[in-house]
Scaffold this active site. Structure first.
Site, PDB file in Angstrom:
ATOM      1  N   GLY A   1       0.796  -1.220   0.000  1.00 49.21           N
ATOM      2  CA  GLY A   1       0.000   0.000   0.000  1.00 49.21           C
ATOM      3  C   GLY A   1       0.827   1.266   0.000  1.00 49.21           C
ATOM      4  O   GLY A   1       0.462   2.256  -0.638  1.00 49.21           O
ATOM      5  N   SER A   2       1.949   1.271   0.709  1.00 51.68           N
ATOM      6  CA  SER A   2       2.770   2.481   0.772  1.00 51.68           C
ATOM      7  C   SER A   2       3.329   2.841  -0.594  1.00 51.68           C
ATOM      8  O   SER A   2       3.358   4.016  -0.977  1.00 51.68           O
ATOM      9  CB  SER A   2       3.906   2.309   1.788  1.00 51.68           C
TER      10      SER A   2
ATOM     11  N   ASN B   1      -7.184   3.957   9.422  1.00 54.80           N
ATOM     12  CA  ASN B   1      -6.536   2.772   9.960  1.00 54.80           C
ATOM     13  C   ASN B   1      -6.485   2.748  11.478  1.00 54.80           C
ATOM     14  O   ASN B   1      -6.322   1.685  12.080  1.00 54.80           O
ATOM     15  CB  ASN B   1      -5.101   2.670   9.410  1.00 54.80           C
TER      16      ASN B   1
ATOM     17  N   GLN C   1      -7.263  -0.285   4.419  1.00 54.93           N
ATOM     18  CA  GLN C   1      -8.068  -0.907   5.475  1.00 54.93           C
ATOM     19  C   GLN C   1      -9.472  -1.291   4.995  1.00 54.93           C
ATOM     20  O   GLN C   1     -10.109  -2.155   5.600  1.00 54.93           O
ATOM     21  CB  GLN C   1      -8.189   0.047   6.668  1.00 54.93           C
TER      22      GLN C   1
ATOM     23  N   SER D   1      -3.402  -3.323  -0.029  1.00 57.45           N
ATOM     24  CA  SER D   1      -2.277  -4.157   0.393  1.00 57.45           C
ATOM     25  C   SER D   1      -2.781  -5.532   0.815  1.00 57.45           C
ATOM     26  O   SER D   1      -3.749  -5.636   1.578  1.00 57.45           O
ATOM     27  CB  SER D   1      -1.545  -3.482   1.553  1.00 57.45           C
TER      28      SER D   1
ATOM     29  N   CYS E   1       2.868   1.370  11.622  1.00 62.12           N
ATOM     30  CA  CYS E   1       3.993   2.082  11.011  1.00 62.12           C
ATOM     31  C   CYS E   1       4.591   3.138  11.932  1.00 62.12           C
ATOM     32  O   CYS E   1       5.647   3.694  11.652  1.00 62.12           O
ATOM     33  CB  CYS E   1       3.555   2.727   9.706  1.00 62.12           C
TER      34      CYS E   1
END
Length: 394
Positions: free
Chosen positions: A72-73, A152, A180, A200, A326
């Protein structure tokens, strides 16, 4: 210690057995590079096509609009950086919110150093974007609106369809971080006028290290990683075939089980929230009580330090978190909780529990008893709590 009670599914989920089973042959048997031309490579290429189709179906997208990433990042970085570059002649203004994941916020910081103008929208006390403020922030130079589908940390679901409509009316691209939300709530990219969407695999019982960026046909953004011609020349690098296979199976599984699974999660979520708020004094629910992810429970406890609470829960075999995985090494309070108006001292005492289809009522009952005992112990050591109680008795 007995079994672990895992309540941190927003950080990552257990990879489903059927997902692992589907992936294994692409490590040991069908291991060919999909860019090659012989038979074993062809099997890998077919597997990628199938995974792309399985994911596209969940979004009501076209398979050729799905571009695989490492997570996802990367997808968030791609959407923002490539849009800024590709639409530079139109403008340099991006609109986002103060409660985005750091993959968005830190990318915006970077883009500001390159000349971008970023508007960070406020949210209300439940974490919801105010649509009138979004529309008021739009300028002739606005090229992108990037607002997450669901938060999230506090689980709040944004009015994505309305945001997409505003973006479309003003001819502005709309990106949503749906890491999410994908597989947890229904998403139709056409109905919501979404131009780009990040996701993700490991959030929906798929493998880690695989994600995708949905890019609507006609959106003119360029490659993010240069090199080979993979992903229709938009994302170079040999494809993660086992990861793509696993993600496709996980996406189909999530869609097929969504209705029954999320109904159970909502029932357990509301049961736990209700008991905590009733049985533990001086606490509050964070996030919208209704428009929230089915599995998200986020509660702040006054006169408690969140890290101490997490450590003591872990000693009892309970895995939870205080916010985004994170930022787990940070001593600063959650930027999300500060954005919804919580003072530092209350934001520091927050606990996020995210359940799954494997969570039972018995798990939550045990967890609640441990939380009650732990809160009592931590507050007994707090001079602030002692002073507060003395004042209450006067």
């Amino acid at each position: 210690m007995g079994k672990m009670i895992y309540l941190d599914n927003a950080a990552t989920t257990r990879t489903a057995t059927e997902v692992v089973d589907a992936m294994l042959p692409y490590f040991t048997e069908n291991y060919g590079n999909p860019s090659s031309i012989y038979e074993i490579a062809g099997k890998s290429k077919e597997a990628i096509t199938k995974g792309r189709e399985q994911i596209a179906e969940v979004l009501n997208a076209k398979p050729e609009e799905i571009y695989f990433t490492a997570g996802g990042s990367e997808a968030d970085n791609w959407a923002l950086k490539a849009t800024f570059e590709a639409y530079a002649k139109k403008g340099n203004h991006i609109i986002t919110t103060k409660i985005e994941h750091h993959a968005i916020l830190h990318t915006c910081d970077y883009l500001e150093s390159k000349g971008a103008k970023i508007t960070y929208l406020n949210v209300d006390e439940n974490g919801v974007v105010k649509l009138d403020e979004l529309e008021a922030a739009i300028t002739p130079e606005t090229i992108l609106i990037s607002i997450m589908f669901a938060n999230n940390e506090i689980g709040t679901i944004q009015p994505i369809k309305e945001i997409g409509m505003i973006a479309k009316e003003h001819d502005i691209l709309f990106h949503t971080d749906a890491v999410q939300a994908f597989g947890q709530v229904p998403i139709d990219v056409d109905e919501c006028n979404i131009d780009m969407l990040s996701s993700s695999g490991h959030k929906i019982n798929g493998p880690k290290g695989i994600g995708f960026l949905y890019i609507r046909k006609g959106v003119k953004i360029r490659s993010f990683i240069h090199g080979g011609a993979q992903e229709r020349k938009r994302r170079a690098g040999t494809e993660n075939v086992p990861g793509i296979v696993g993600y496709g199976v996980a996406a189909k599984r999530a869609a097929d089980t969504m209705k029954e699974r999320t109904a159970k999660e909502i029932e357990l979520r509301d049961y736990m929230i209700g008991r905590v708020l009733k049985e533990i004094p001086y606490c509050r629910l964070n996030g919208d009580p209704v428009k929230r992810l089915p599995n998200n429970i986020n509660i702040s406890f006054r006169f408690v330090e969140g890290e101490s609470l997490l450590i003591m829960l872990d000693m009892e075999g309970i895995a939870a978190s205080s916010g985004s995985a994170c930022t787990s090494g940070s001593l600063d309070p959650s930027h999300v909780l500060l954005a919804i108006g919580l003072p530092h001292e209350i934001a520091h005492g927050s606990l996020r529990m995210t359940i799954s289809e494997e969570t039972t009522r018995e798990d939550l009952d045990f967890t609640l008893e441990v939380i009650k005992k732990t809160i009592d112990r931590l507050r007994s050591m707090s001079p602030l709590y002692e002073d507060f109680i003395k004042k209450q008795k006067k």
